[in-house]
Structure formats: structure tokens, C-alpha cells
Design a protein around this motif. Structure first.
Motif, PDB file in Angstrom:
ATOM      1  N   LEU A 122      -2.574   3.138   8.332  1.00 40.28           N
ATOM      2  CA  LEU A 122      -2.520   3.512   9.741  1.00 40.28           C
ATOM      3  C   LEU A 122      -3.325   2.537  10.592  1.00 40.28           C
ATOM      4  O   LEU A 122      -2.915   2.193  11.705  1.00 40.28           O
ATOM      5  CB  LEU A 122      -3.041   4.943   9.929  1.00 40.28           C
ATOM      6  CG  LEU A 122      -2.125   6.040   9.400  1.00 40.28           C
ATOM      7  CD1 LEU A 122      -2.821   7.394   9.456  1.00 40.28           C
ATOM      8  CD2 LEU A 122      -0.823   6.078  10.168  1.00 40.28           C
ATOM      9  N   ASN A 123      -4.445   2.072  10.063  1.00 39.09           N
ATOM     10  CA  ASN A 123      -5.257   1.086  10.770  1.00 39.09           C
ATOM     11  C   ASN A 123      -4.474  -0.219  10.962  1.00 39.09           C
ATOM     12  O   ASN A 123      -4.452  -0.779  12.054  1.00 39.09           O
ATOM     13  CB  ASN A 123      -6.561   0.831  10.006  1.00 39.09           C
ATOM     14  CG  ASN A 123      -7.496  -0.065  10.783  1.00 39.09           C
ATOM     15  OD1 ASN A 123      -7.588   0.005  11.994  1.00 39.09           O
ATOM     16  ND2 ASN A 123      -8.206  -0.908  10.063  1.00 39.09           N
ATOM     17  N   LYS A 124      -3.794  -0.672   9.913  1.00 40.50           N
ATOM     18  CA  LYS A 124      -2.975  -1.894  10.014  1.00 40.50           C
ATOM     19  C   LYS A 124      -1.836  -1.699  11.004  1.00 40.50           C
ATOM     20  O   LYS A 124      -1.537  -2.581  11.801  1.00 40.50           O
ATOM     21  CB  LYS A 124      -2.426  -2.292   8.647  1.00 40.50           C
ATOM     22  CG  LYS A 124      -3.471  -2.860   7.723  1.00 40.50           C
ATOM     23  CD  LYS A 124      -2.876  -3.238   6.393  1.00 40.50           C
ATOM     24  CE  LYS A 124      -3.940  -3.792   5.459  1.00 40.50           C
ATOM     25  NZ  LYS A 124      -3.392  -4.147   4.154  1.00 40.50           N
ATOM     26  N   GLU A 128       0.822  -1.210   0.000  1.00 38.56           N
ATOM     27  CA  GLU A 128       0.000   0.000   0.000  1.00 38.56           C
ATOM     28  C   GLU A 128       0.855   1.258   0.000  1.00 38.56           C
ATOM     29  O   GLU A 128       0.498   2.249  -0.624  1.00 38.56           O
ATOM     30  CB  GLU A 128      -0.939   0.016   1.214  1.00 38.56           C
ATOM     31  CG  GLU A 128      -1.988  -1.062   1.211  1.00 38.56           C
ATOM     32  CD  GLU A 128      -1.538  -2.352   1.895  1.00 38.56           C
ATOM     33  OE1 GLU A 128      -2.358  -3.251   2.051  1.00 38.56           O
ATOM     34  OE2 GLU A 128      -0.351  -2.452   2.267  1.00 38.56           O
ATOM     35  N   LEU A 129       1.990   1.209   0.680  1.00 36.61           N
ATOM     36  CA  LEU A 129       2.874   2.366   0.718  1.00 36.61           C
ATOM     37  C   LEU A 129       3.427   2.680  -0.669  1.00 36.61           C
ATOM     38  O   LEU A 129       3.521   3.846  -1.061  1.00 36.61           O
ATOM     39  CB  LEU A 129       4.013   2.139   1.705  1.00 36.61           C
ATOM     40  CG  LEU A 129       4.941   3.313   1.956  1.00 36.61           C
ATOM     41  CD1 LEU A 129       4.171   4.531   2.433  1.00 36.61           C
ATOM     42  CD2 LEU A 129       6.003   2.937   2.964  1.00 36.61           C
ATOM     43  N   LYS A 130       3.766   1.649  -1.427  1.00 37.24           N
ATOM     44  CA  LYS A 130       4.242   1.858  -2.799  1.00 37.24           C
ATOM     45  C   LYS A 130       3.142   2.496  -3.647  1.00 37.24           C
ATOM     46  O   LYS A 130       3.414   3.374  -4.462  1.00 37.24           O
ATOM     47  CB  LYS A 130       4.686   0.539  -3.414  1.00 37.24           C
ATOM     48  CG  LYS A 130       5.985   0.025  -2.843  1.00 37.24           C
ATOM     49  CD  LYS A 130       6.395  -1.286  -3.468  1.00 37.24           C
ATOM     50  CE  LYS A 130       7.682  -1.796  -2.857  1.00 37.24           C
ATOM     51  NZ  LYS A 130       8.102  -3.075  -3.421  1.00 37.24           N
ATOM     52  N   GLU A 131       1.904   2.052  -3.427  1.00 36.07           N
ATOM     53  CA  GLU A 131       0.788   2.624  -4.184  1.00 36.07           C
ATOM     54  C   GLU A 131       0.569   4.085  -3.805  1.00 36.07           C
ATOM     55  O   GLU A 131       0.346   4.934  -4.674  1.00 36.07           O
ATOM     56  CB  GLU A 131      -0.492   1.815  -3.932  1.00 36.07           C
ATOM     57  CG  GLU A 131      -1.636   2.249  -4.818  1.00 36.07           C
ATOM     58  CD  GLU A 131      -2.857   1.349  -4.676  1.00 36.07           C
ATOM     59  OE1 GLU A 131      -3.894   1.743  -5.208  1.00 36.07           O
ATOM     60  OE2 GLU A 131      -2.768   0.279  -4.054  1.00 36.07           O
ATOM     61  N   VAL A 132       0.670   4.403  -2.518  1.00 38.93           N
ATOM     62  CA  VAL A 132       0.524   5.792  -2.066  1.00 38.93           C
ATOM     63  C   VAL A 132       1.614   6.654  -2.680  1.00 38.93           C
ATOM     64  O   VAL A 132       1.358   7.763  -3.151  1.00 38.93           O
ATOM     65  CB  VAL A 132       0.544   5.882  -0.523  1.00 38.93           C
ATOM     66  CG1 VAL A 132       0.724   7.317  -0.050  1.00 38.93           C
ATOM     67  CG2 VAL A 132      -0.729   5.297   0.058  1.00 38.93           C
TER      68      VAL A 132
END
Length: 113
Positions: free
Chosen positions: A106-108, A55-59
Motif C-alpha cells: 500500500l505504501n508503494k 510482494e502480492l504473490k508472496e501475500v
């Protein structure tokens, strides 16, 4: 460990079959294959965390696109003195998408113990 230091002290301990299975499972979850490395890390730092950063790469990708678009809009505004509403709406949509991904991450992260 300092670059010239060698590991010369051996430490041993016993575990039950169930504990050994749980240790191997936890090693697998964080991607550590060496029991010595895993146990050393746990003993020295208290925990091991492996973050999945898909997800960080996508962000990061979405932020780059949004920043590029914002630069194009600024250049257009400086050149023509006009900004189109649909361009601003598109940028807002992209930023909302980034915000949703950030909330998921952040939830994860908040569930890490």
C-alpha cells in the motif's frame, strides 16, 4: 479499438533529444517497447502503470497457508473440542507477516502519481 477497425489515421509530432530520451526511459520503466503503443496508451488513458507484484504473490502464498492452517485448526476443534495455544499464536504470527507485506504494498502504491 473494435475488432474490425484498422488504424488508418497517422499522427506525427516532434520532440527534443532530451524529451525522446525521457520517453524511452518511461517506456522501459513500464515494459512497453513500441513507441506507437506507448504514445497511444498515454494519449488515450493519460498514464501507464506497471505494478511489480512480487510482494502480492508472496501475500497470496501466505494467505493460502494461513487459510489451510485455519481449516485444520477448525477441523481439530470440531473433532477433539480443543485448540492449542501455540497453533493460534502461529496463525497470529502469519497474519501479522501478511499485514506487514500489505502495508509495504500500500505504501508503494500510494507513491504512484
Amino acid at each position: 479499438m473494435l475488432s474490425g477497425d484498422k488504424r488508418t489515421v497517422q499522427m506525427n509530432f516532434r520532440v527534443t533529444e532530451g524529451e525522446a530520451k525521457l520517453i524511452r526511459k518511461k517506456m522501459s520503466e513500464v515494459g512497453i517497447r513500441s513507441p506507437g503503443a506507448y504514445l497511444r496508451k498515454m494519449a488515450l488513458d493519460g498514464y501507464c502503470i506497471r505494478l511489480e507484484i512480487k510482494e502480492l504473490k508472496e501475500v497470496r502464498f501466505l494467505l493460502r497457508n494461513a487459510a489451510n492452517n485455519l481449516n485444520q485448526y477448525a477441523k481439530q476443534a470440531n473433532t477433539t473440542g480443543a485448540i492449542y495455544k501455540n497453533d493460534i499464536d502461529d496463525l497470529k504470527r502469519r497474519l501479522d507477516e501478511i499485514w506487514e507485506l500489505m502495508k509495504e504494498m500500500l505504501n508503494k502504491l500510494s507513491k504512484i502519481q
